[in-house]
Scaffold this active site. Structure first.
Site, mmCIF file in Angstrom:
data_model
loop_
_atom_site.group_PDB
_atom_site.id
_atom_site.type_symbol
_atom_site.label_atom_id
_atom_site.label_comp_id
_atom_site.label_asym_id
_atom_site.label_seq_id
_atom_site.Cartn_x
_atom_site.Cartn_y
_atom_site.Cartn_z
ATOM 1 C CG HIS A 33 -1.831 -1.111 1.386
ATOM 2 N ND1 HIS A 33 -2.666 -1.588 0.405
ATOM 3 C CD2 HIS A 33 -2.023 -1.915 2.463
ATOM 4 C CE1 HIS A 33 -3.344 -2.632 0.868
ATOM 5 N NE2 HIS A 33 -2.958 -2.853 2.108
ATOM 6 C CG ASP A 41 4.133 -7.358 3.702
ATOM 7 O OD1 ASP A 41 2.991 -7.421 3.210
ATOM 8 O OD2 ASP A 41 4.412 -6.596 4.650
#
Length: 485
Positions: free
Chosen positions: A81, A242
């Site tokens: 993000h 991730d």
């Protein structure tokens, strides 16, 4: 003769971690890490140059640990993000706003009101929160118009590191699916959502190419190779978010659940079919093998237990011991210490309910652990409501999973066996799997299965009713925090 190795990079909120693994079989040969600048929400920003510096240091540590090796490919997984704005010369305009920066909540609320939660869910698989990149772009336009006027390229954290390595703008569908303007079901950008921010901007040229699971972002530039002490021309794979890389590194199968206790709390599974949750609880992100990764993320993970260990004046081992020694009574914690993403309450604060004069240190410790775990149980229930299979194995990972109390309370809360595996750094491991797939011409899914880590042990639940009443009370306390809005 130097041994051929692949590099797996985990560029997280807190640090950069690097694994060097043998290209042929995944054997871990070297590890290194370096910290990132500390941030404290609601304003959470980092200079992307610090990520690069940490990568150089961490890779150097890993290379020295590994000995005589030849790096043939690199995979980079990064915190999702985050918004890296570049100008026309490819320079960073301002510090990157990270996923846990909640200052864009007003701009995001206006976007959701205009587009509609149902339309966002239909078009991108998720209802965005203040964590999503689109919110931070809207914030830049509203609060720093001069910086917005210079904007020519929008990158995510892992994209930026790949750009520094290769000179090319590229991303992957897992990380792109957390931006708020990419449709992982159709694999296309939804430019119309960015046009809601500014209809006069030509958005398409600003966005990096979205690569597939076995995509190649480019090769390491000669001058960069010299800085890193590796050979030029090493391949750089598409990269990943991730949590998506972590799922690959664990080799999870459809229906498995992964509960991650890091800076954030995350629960994910994997499924072949796209999804759309209008409630906004579950994000319908893409995985690294061509399918989808239903994901629920809370802002308040292991940092909650960090805070309560400090308050109680104990280390983490003692906090765990205290929590496991508590009985069934005592307070419950709605652990929204720095606001919350799921549920979407950016202005909330934590609420410790049911304190009496008889409260004990053990009960406070248990409440802290439960506050994190119960937040993830809410996420599991959200995934279940969508009809997605979650009946496989349950894995606990992340720094917080080293706590015996956390894993036991998780087993109790889900009333299921919880497995621990031999994968200290699953994000970096997943990035290395992707890098090896690129090198060998294999599919990412095949190699993820082949490199699946062995199980260490399993934690059994203590009974179906062990946390039932406490969880019900937690839900009541958590509902009170909605009043902050």
């Amino acid at each position: 003769m130097a041994r051929a190795v692949v590099v797996g990079v985990d560029s997280s909120t807190q640090s950069c971690k690097v694994e060097l693994r043998a290209s042929e079989d995944g054997e871990l040969l070297g590890f290194g890490s370096a910290p990132h600048p500390h941030t404290v929400p609601p304003i959470s920003e980092q200079d992307p140059a610090a990520w690069w510096e940490a990568l150089v240091i961490a890779l150097g540590h890993a290379r020295r640990a590994a000995g005589d090796v030849d790096i043939v490919s690199i995979g980079i997984a990064g915190q999702c993000h985050g918004f890296v704005p570049l100008d026309a010369a490819g320079r960073v305009i301002r510090p990157a706003k990270l996923w846990n920066d909640t200052t864009a909540a007003p701009e995001l609320a206006a976007l959701v009101a205009e587009v509609g939660a149902a339309e966002f869910a239909r078009s991108i698989g998720s209802v965005p929160t203040a964590a999503f990149t689109i919110a931070k772009i809207a914030w830049l336009r509203a609060h720093e118009p001069s910086s917005f006027a210079r904007l020519r390229t929008v990158l995510l954290p892992h994209d930026y590191l790949a750009y520094r390595l290769t000179g090319r703008f590229a991303t992957d569908r897992s990380d792109a699916s957390g931006t708020g303007y990419f449709d992982p079901a159709e694999n296309v950008y939804r430019i119309e959502h960015l046009q809601r921010i500014d209809p006069e901007v030509d958005w398409a040229p600003m966005l990096p190419e979205v690569l597939g699971p076995e995509g190649i972002a480019g090769t390491v530039l000669p001058e960069v190779a010299a800085e890193l002490g590796i050979r030029a021309g090493a391949r750089v794979s598409a990269g990943a978010g991730d949590q998506h890389a972590s799922a690959l590194g664990l080799g999870i199968r459809d229906g498995d659940l992964v509960c991650s206790f890091g800076t954030s709390g995350v629960v994910v599974t994997t499924t072949p079919a796209p999804l759309a949750d209008e409630s906004g609880i579950v994000s319908g992100t893409a995985n690294l093998t061509g399918g989808f990764l239903p994901l629920v993320c809370t802002l308040n993970g292991a940092k909650v237990t960090d805070a309560f260990a400090r308050i109680l004046g104990v280390d983490h081992a003692e906090l765990s011991r205290l929590a496991l020694a508590a009985g069934a009574s005592g307070p419950v914690l709605a652990a929204y210490l720095d606001g919350e993403r799921t549920p979407n309450r950016p202005g909330a604060a934590g609420l410790l309910a049911d304190i009496t004069t008889e409260v004990t240190r053990e009960e406070i410790a248990r409440a802290a652990v439960e506050g994190v775990v119960f937040g993830l149980r809410v996420g599991v229930e959200g995934i279940d409501r969508l009809g997605i299979d979650t009946g496989g194995d349950v894995f606990a990972i992340g720094g917080g999973a080293r706590s015996a109390a956390t894993t036991q309370v998780l087993a109790d809360a889900l009333n299921r066996e919880v497995r621990l595996v031999d994968a200290a750094e699953p994000v970096a491991r997943g990035a290395a799997v992707q890098a090896a797939a690129v090198q060998h011409g294999a599919t990412v899914g095949e190699l993820g299965e082949a490199w699946r880590p062995p199980q260490l042990r399993a934690i059994e639940p203590r009974g179906a009713g062990f946390t039932a009443e406490r969880y019900a009370r937690y839900r009541e306390a958590a509902a009170v925090t909605a009043l902050d809005a």
